[in-house]
Scaffold this motif. Sequence first.
Motif, PDB file in Angstrom:
ATOM      1  N   VAL A 149     -21.043 -33.354  -8.011  1.00  0.00           N
ATOM      2  CA  VAL A 149     -20.354 -32.297  -8.753  1.00  0.00           C
ATOM      3  C   VAL A 149     -20.101 -32.747 -10.181  1.00  0.00           C
ATOM      4  CG1 VAL A 149     -18.157 -31.071  -8.998  1.00  0.00           C
ATOM      5  CG2 VAL A 149     -19.285 -31.156  -6.769  1.00  0.00           C
ATOM      6  N   ARG A 150     -19.604 -33.962 -10.329  1.00  0.00           N
ATOM      7  CA  ARG A 150     -19.305 -34.491 -11.665  1.00  0.00           C
ATOM      8  C   ARG A 150     -20.565 -34.587 -12.523  1.00  0.00           C
ATOM      9  NH1 ARG A 150     -17.194 -38.652 -10.029  1.00  0.00           N
ATOM     10  NH2 ARG A 150     -18.935 -40.090 -10.268  1.00  0.00           N
ATOM     11  N   THR A 153     -21.788 -30.801 -13.321  1.00  0.00           N
ATOM     12  CA  THR A 153     -20.901 -29.877 -14.046  1.00  0.00           C
ATOM     13  C   THR A 153     -19.984 -30.562 -15.039  1.00  0.00           C
ATOM     14  OG1 THR A 153     -19.072 -29.993 -12.449  1.00  0.00           O
ATOM     15  CG2 THR A 153     -20.849 -28.409 -11.983  1.00  0.00           C
ATOM     16  N   LEU A 155     -17.182 -31.781 -14.154  1.00  0.00           N
ATOM     17  CA  LEU A 155     -15.832 -31.600 -13.613  1.00  0.00           C
ATOM     18  C   LEU A 155     -15.470 -32.742 -12.662  1.00  0.00           C
ATOM     19  CD1 LEU A 155     -15.874 -27.763 -12.803  1.00  0.00           C
ATOM     20  CD2 LEU A 155     -14.872 -28.905 -14.798  1.00  0.00           C
ATOM     21  N   VAL A 157     -13.238 -33.719  -9.585  1.00  0.00           N
ATOM     22  CA  VAL A 157     -12.472 -33.138  -8.485  1.00  0.00           C
ATOM     23  C   VAL A 157     -11.546 -34.203  -7.929  1.00  0.00           C
ATOM     24  CG1 VAL A 157     -12.586 -32.077  -6.201  1.00  0.00           C
ATOM     25  CG2 VAL A 157     -14.312 -31.515  -7.935  1.00  0.00           C
ATOM     26  N   ASP A 162      -9.120 -28.360  -7.066  1.00  0.00           N
ATOM     27  CA  ASP A 162     -10.223 -28.525  -8.008  1.00  0.00           C
ATOM     28  C   ASP A 162     -11.560 -28.098  -7.414  1.00  0.00           C
ATOM     29  OD1 ASP A 162      -8.428 -29.656  -9.816  1.00  0.00           O
ATOM     30  OD2 ASP A 162      -8.849 -31.709  -9.136  1.00  0.00           O
ATOM     31  N   ALA A 166     -14.906 -26.196  -9.171  1.00  0.00           N
ATOM     32  CA  ALA A 166     -16.208 -26.843  -9.121  1.00  0.00           C
ATOM     33  C   ALA A 166     -17.253 -25.928  -8.492  1.00  0.00           C
ATOM     34  CB  ALA A 166     -16.109 -28.148  -8.340  1.00  0.00           C
ATOM     35  N   VAL A 180     -19.175 -27.343  -1.585  1.00  0.00           N
ATOM     36  CA  VAL A 180     -18.613 -28.550  -2.199  1.00  0.00           C
ATOM     37  C   VAL A 180     -18.009 -29.390  -1.085  1.00  0.00           C
ATOM     38  CG1 VAL A 180     -16.923 -29.477  -3.818  1.00  0.00           C
ATOM     39  CG2 VAL A 180     -18.167 -27.379  -4.380  1.00  0.00           C
TER      40      VAL A 180
END
Length: 275
Positions: A149-150, A153, A155, A157, A162, A166, A180
């Motif tokens: 995810v990081r 995006t 972002l 979490v 969060d 995401a 997610v």
Amino acid sequence: MTLPGTVQPPTALTIAGSDSGGGAGAQADLKTFLSCHVHGMSAITAVTVQNSLGVTGFYELPPQAVAEQIESVATDIGVGAAKTGMLASAAIMDAVAEAVRRLKVTPLVVDPVAASQHGDPLLRPDALSALRKVILPLATLVTPNLGEVRLLTGLEVRERADMDEAAKALHALGPQWVLVKGGHLPGGDAVDVLYDGSTFAEFAAPRRTTEHTHGSGDTLAAAITAGLARGLDVPAAVELGKAFITGAVAGSFPLGAGLGPVGHFWRVKPWPAQA
């Protein structure tokens, strides 16, 4: 020759790297397909050099060879559902995307594999942008962990709240559905969040205390793919996948000197849970 009265089983294709240690990658996918009563097929993208201690190297196949594997099975056997794992490079992603579009390979589950569980990189530097722009728009479902995810995006979490943001950010990149995975968050249950662009759904299971979870992400995505191949809709396939990976983590076992794999054969032969 097909015997009278026999029926071809559901089929699923994994487009992924080979794990020489047998716990993740195409090997994990094929074991999972079998355990979920689906005939598994493979298009190998890269050969990794790895064991329970980590990945020490990988060797990509030519993009044309990857595309030809997909075409070979799709035009003869047929693909009930497919998943991607390690795609390694932008060139392989371009070849996979062209083949998937041309051959109408769907539904497609994208496990956006960027690194091994040990943190060893499994993507070339040019591949992350291609993953976003070329592969995710083709996905029926994308199944990132929090590290992925990081990367995809930007972002971070840190808590359950969060995960919704995401999921929205990932959905904006083009997949029809986003799952997610929250297994790396602290807390009692391991909670995953499914999002279709308008509605969120939670899938929770008790957390198991074990370090032997090699191949868990591949296995979850493969079980979901098997559910789709059997005709389930996305939420039902995710429910099947969540149940399968919960059992596989409970059936994980030590192997070698490092991290052992989840137990892909837990339905066949239960294995004692590891402390």
